[in-house]
Design a protein around this motif. Structure first.
Motif, mmCIF file in Angstrom:
data_model
loop_
_atom_site.group_PDB
_atom_site.id
_atom_site.type_symbol
_atom_site.label_atom_id
_atom_site.label_comp_id
_atom_site.label_asym_id
_atom_site.label_seq_id
_atom_site.Cartn_x
_atom_site.Cartn_y
_atom_site.Cartn_z
ATOM 1 N N MET A 49 0.469 -63.088 -95.159
ATOM 2 C CA MET A 49 1.756 -64.411 -95.540
ATOM 3 C C MET A 49 2.813 -63.947 -96.235
ATOM 4 O O MET A 49 2.674 -63.054 -97.361
ATOM 5 C CB MET A 49 0.944 -65.365 -96.590
ATOM 6 C CG MET A 49 -0.332 -66.175 -95.530
ATOM 7 S SD MET A 49 0.127 -67.277 -94.631
ATOM 8 C CE MET A 49 0.781 -68.584 -95.631
ATOM 9 N N ASP A 50 3.791 -63.765 -95.441
ATOM 10 C CA ASP A 50 5.171 -63.246 -96.152
ATOM 11 C C ASP A 50 6.181 -64.353 -96.674
ATOM 12 O O ASP A 50 6.601 -65.219 -95.872
ATOM 13 C CB ASP A 50 5.613 -62.335 -94.943
ATOM 14 C CG ASP A 50 7.292 -61.714 -95.256
ATOM 15 O OD1 ASP A 50 7.738 -61.893 -96.566
ATOM 16 O OD2 ASP A 50 7.701 -60.728 -94.679
ATOM 17 N N GLY A 51 6.284 -64.434 -97.890
ATOM 18 C CA GLY A 51 6.828 -65.298 -98.325
ATOM 19 C C GLY A 51 8.319 -65.617 -98.276
ATOM 20 O O GLY A 51 9.193 -66.565 -98.284
ATOM 21 N N SER A 52 8.853 -64.465 -97.646
ATOM 22 C CA SER A 52 10.230 -64.308 -97.206
ATOM 23 C C SER A 52 10.515 -64.995 -95.749
ATOM 24 O O SER A 52 11.820 -65.296 -95.297
ATOM 25 C CB SER A 52 10.646 -62.979 -97.225
ATOM 26 O OG SER A 52 10.157 -62.000 -96.104
ATOM 27 N N VAL B 120 -12.020 -65.288 -87.383
ATOM 28 C CA VAL B 120 -10.705 -65.101 -86.718
ATOM 29 C C VAL B 120 -10.279 -63.546 -87.228
ATOM 30 O O VAL B 120 -10.414 -63.363 -88.533
ATOM 31 C CB VAL B 120 -9.699 -66.133 -86.909
ATOM 32 C CG1 VAL B 120 -9.315 -66.269 -88.383
ATOM 33 C CG2 VAL B 120 -8.181 -65.629 -86.057
ATOM 34 N N ASP B 121 -9.951 -62.716 -86.320
ATOM 35 C CA ASP B 121 -9.574 -61.237 -86.796
ATOM 36 C C ASP B 121 -8.340 -61.206 -87.928
ATOM 37 O O ASP B 121 -8.511 -60.810 -88.906
ATOM 38 C CB ASP B 121 -9.045 -60.524 -85.731
ATOM 39 C CG ASP B 121 -10.430 -60.168 -84.818
ATOM 40 O OD1 ASP B 121 -11.546 -60.586 -85.389
ATOM 41 O OD2 ASP B 121 -10.178 -59.813 -83.850
ATOM 42 N N SER B 122 -7.291 -61.960 -87.381
ATOM 43 C CA SER B 122 -6.225 -62.079 -88.450
ATOM 44 C C SER B 122 -5.333 -63.202 -88.064
ATOM 45 O O SER B 122 -5.265 -63.930 -87.236
ATOM 46 C CB SER B 122 -5.185 -60.917 -88.353
ATOM 47 O OG SER B 122 -4.652 -60.772 -87.233
ATOM 48 N N VAL B 123 -4.773 -63.815 -89.499
ATOM 49 C CA VAL B 123 -3.824 -64.968 -89.172
ATOM 50 C C VAL B 123 -2.609 -64.793 -89.969
ATOM 51 O O VAL B 123 -2.460 -63.876 -90.977
ATOM 52 C CB VAL B 123 -4.661 -66.258 -90.430
ATOM 53 C CG1 VAL B 123 -3.580 -67.257 -90.521
ATOM 54 C CG2 VAL B 123 -5.595 -66.713 -89.796
ATOM 55 N N PHE B 124 -1.489 -64.929 -89.361
ATOM 56 C CA PHE B 124 -0.154 -64.417 -89.503
ATOM 57 C C PHE B 124 0.765 -65.536 -89.637
ATOM 58 O O PHE B 124 1.345 -66.246 -88.768
ATOM 59 C CB PHE B 124 0.278 -63.458 -88.310
ATOM 60 C CG PHE B 124 1.590 -62.659 -88.595
ATOM 61 C CD1 PHE B 124 1.968 -62.360 -89.658
ATOM 62 C CD2 PHE B 124 2.279 -62.567 -87.339
ATOM 63 C CE1 PHE B 124 3.189 -61.446 -89.988
ATOM 64 C CE2 PHE B 124 3.546 -61.964 -87.537
ATOM 65 C CZ PHE B 124 4.122 -61.399 -88.779
ATOM 66 N N ASN B 125 1.387 -65.660 -90.762
ATOM 67 C CA ASN B 125 2.379 -66.422 -91.127
ATOM 68 C C ASN B 125 2.586 -67.782 -90.495
ATOM 69 O O ASN B 125 3.604 -68.120 -89.836
ATOM 70 C CB ASN B 125 3.951 -65.588 -90.774
ATOM 71 C CG ASN B 125 4.267 -64.646 -91.921
ATOM 72 O OD1 ASN B 125 3.604 -64.666 -92.802
ATOM 73 N ND2 ASN B 125 4.911 -63.783 -91.164
ATOM 74 N N PRO B 126 1.659 -68.752 -90.773
ATOM 75 C CA PRO B 126 1.696 -69.993 -90.446
ATOM 76 C C PRO B 126 2.588 -70.859 -90.752
ATOM 77 O O PRO B 126 3.040 -70.461 -91.981
ATOM 78 C CB PRO B 126 0.276 -70.426 -90.650
ATOM 79 C CG PRO B 126 -0.254 -69.727 -91.482
ATOM 80 C CD PRO B 126 0.202 -68.377 -91.419
ATOM 81 N N LYS B 127 3.243 -71.591 -90.466
ATOM 82 C CA LYS B 127 4.402 -72.352 -90.916
ATOM 83 C C LYS B 127 4.103 -73.624 -92.035
ATOM 84 O O LYS B 127 4.829 -73.926 -92.741
ATOM 85 C CB LYS B 127 5.103 -73.086 -89.818
ATOM 86 C CG LYS B 127 6.524 -73.642 -90.144
ATOM 87 C CD LYS B 127 7.276 -74.277 -89.035
ATOM 88 C CE LYS B 127 8.455 -75.146 -89.186
ATOM 89 N NZ LYS B 127 8.915 -75.751 -88.094
ATOM 90 N N SER C 212 -2.563 -59.544 -97.186
ATOM 91 C CA SER C 212 -1.241 -58.621 -97.045
ATOM 92 C C SER C 212 0.059 -59.548 -97.227
ATOM 93 O O SER C 212 -0.195 -60.875 -96.725
ATOM 94 C CB SER C 212 -1.107 -57.979 -95.795
ATOM 95 O OG SER C 212 -2.597 -57.299 -95.529
ATOM 96 N N ASP C 213 1.070 -59.158 -97.260
ATOM 97 C CA ASP C 213 2.388 -59.945 -97.368
ATOM 98 C C ASP C 213 3.258 -59.398 -96.205
ATOM 99 O O ASP C 213 4.396 -59.787 -96.166
ATOM 100 C CB ASP C 213 2.946 -59.738 -98.753
ATOM 101 C CG ASP C 213 3.362 -58.838 -99.342
ATOM 102 O OD1 ASP C 213 3.045 -57.612 -98.373
ATOM 103 O OD2 ASP C 213 3.912 -58.642 -100.078
ATOM 104 N N LYS C 214 2.816 -58.259 -95.474
ATOM 105 C CA LYS C 214 3.468 -57.605 -94.358
ATOM 106 C C LYS C 214 2.814 -57.529 -93.303
ATOM 107 O O LYS C 214 1.469 -57.563 -93.303
ATOM 108 C CB LYS C 214 4.278 -56.083 -94.965
ATOM 109 C CG LYS C 214 5.047 -56.381 -96.118
ATOM 110 C CD LYS C 214 6.427 -57.220 -95.712
ATOM 111 C CE LYS C 214 7.338 -56.944 -97.080
ATOM 112 N NZ LYS C 214 8.532 -57.863 -96.918
ATOM 113 N N ALA C 215 3.545 -57.564 -91.858
ATOM 114 C CA ALA C 215 2.742 -57.253 -90.838
ATOM 115 C C ALA C 215 2.463 -56.033 -90.837
ATOM 116 O O ALA C 215 3.078 -55.006 -91.266
ATOM 117 C CB ALA C 215 3.429 -57.718 -89.423
ATOM 118 N N PRO C 216 1.381 -55.407 -89.946
ATOM 119 C CA PRO C 216 1.134 -54.115 -89.751
ATOM 120 C C PRO C 216 2.334 -53.103 -89.395
ATOM 121 O O PRO C 216 2.288 -51.946 -90.076
ATOM 122 C CB PRO C 216 0.125 -53.918 -88.644
ATOM 123 C CG PRO C 216 -0.590 -55.447 -88.631
ATOM 124 C CD PRO C 216 0.593 -56.234 -88.988
#
Length: 291
Positions: free
Chosen positions: A263-266, A242-249, A284-288
């Motif tokens: 994954m953004d811990g905030s 998968v190209d990218s995984v973003f902040n799953p709950k 990464s911890d931030k979106a592009p």
């Protein structure tokens, strides 16, 4: 049963409140609502050329027929209708109708079709048009092809087999959806929905499968899919990468490879999601757009 054969029918309500009729090789030309409030009809090899042909009808079997483009808004408030081997060229067909069976039906202009309907069976149906099946429930579709955005918005209790869906924003605000052995291409798949299950599917989607409460994916392949699973509670099994995984709950995400894990811990509790991947190329911890 009364036989009506090879008639050319015109004028408003041409066969108003028809009951117990076999209609064969007929043409319903100009004239609204030709079969309004009808019941117990068998229709074959018949042409519908004007608006509102079957409103408030009950117990209709239609086959080998054609509903032309101007037969728009054709089947509303009707109970128990079966249609087979038929072309429905008209848009806005089926509203607030219960007990629909469609077999070998082609709908090339299916915009705003199948709204607020219940108890629908479809087999070998093709459709093209936006907003297909909005707010409809209890649907089983097999061998179904759809080209049209915003499909199944607000739908519930839907089961799909062997389908090809080219549909942006499909299955939004939906509940209890299961799709088997299908191909789905479209941005923002499944947002704001609950209980979405995808089994043996291939999916192409920008920001797909986000904002879902209880997403299950089994043996699915994701093509050109990035920023997936944002704020979703998921149990996901991906074949390949998968190209990218973003902040799953939360939940579990399994893949052979993840191009980028963001994954953004905030914004999410990172420890609520377990990631199993043979390879993660970037973390990464931030979106592009936040860099």
């Amino acid at each position: 049963m009364k036989e009506v054969v090879q008639q050319f029918l015109t004028g408003e309500r041409a066969m108003f409140q028809a009951k117990d009729c076999h209609i064969s090789y007929c043409t319903f030309a100009d004239g609204e609502s030709p079969l309004k409030e009808s019941s117990n009809l068998e229709i074959d090899n018949t042409l519908f050329k004007w608006k509102y042909p079957l409103w408030y009808s009950k117990n209709v079997v239609m086959k080998d027929s054609t509903m032309f483009e101007m037969a728009r808004a054709g089947i509303w408030y009707t109970d128990h209708i079966s249609i087979s081997d038929t072309i429905i060229e008209a848009p806005k067909t089926f509203r607030r109708t219960k007990g629909i069976v469609l077999r070998n039906v082609h709908m090339p202009n299916a915009a705003e079709t199948l709204w607020n309907c219940q108890d629908v069976e479809m087999d070998h149906v093709t459709a093209k048009g936006d907003y297909f099946a909005m707010n409809s429930s209890n649907i089983v579709a097999r061998n179904f092809d759809l080209v049209g955005n915003y499909s199944f918005d607000g739908g519930s209790n839907i089961e799909v087999h062997n389908a090809r869906l080219l549909s942006r924003d499909a299955f939004w605000n939906a509940e209890n959806i299961t799709v088997y052995d299908s191909f789905i291409a479209g941005e923002y798949l499944g947002w704001n929905s609950k209980n979405i299950t995808l089994i043996n599917c291939t999916i192409e989607s920008l920001q797909g499968m986000c904002y879902i409460d209880n997403l299950v994916m089994k043996n699915c392949r994701l093509m050109n899919t990035n920023l997936a699973f944002e704020y979703s509670q998921a149990d996901v099994e991906i074949v390949g990468s998968v190209d990218s995984v973003f902040n799953p709950k939360g939940g579990m995400i399994r893949a052979e490879r993840i191009g980028e894990l963001i994954m953004d811990g905030s914004k999410v509790k990172i420890d609520q999601t377990k990631i199993e991947a043979g390879e993660i190329l970037k973390q990464s911890d931030k979106a592009p757009w936040e860099m």
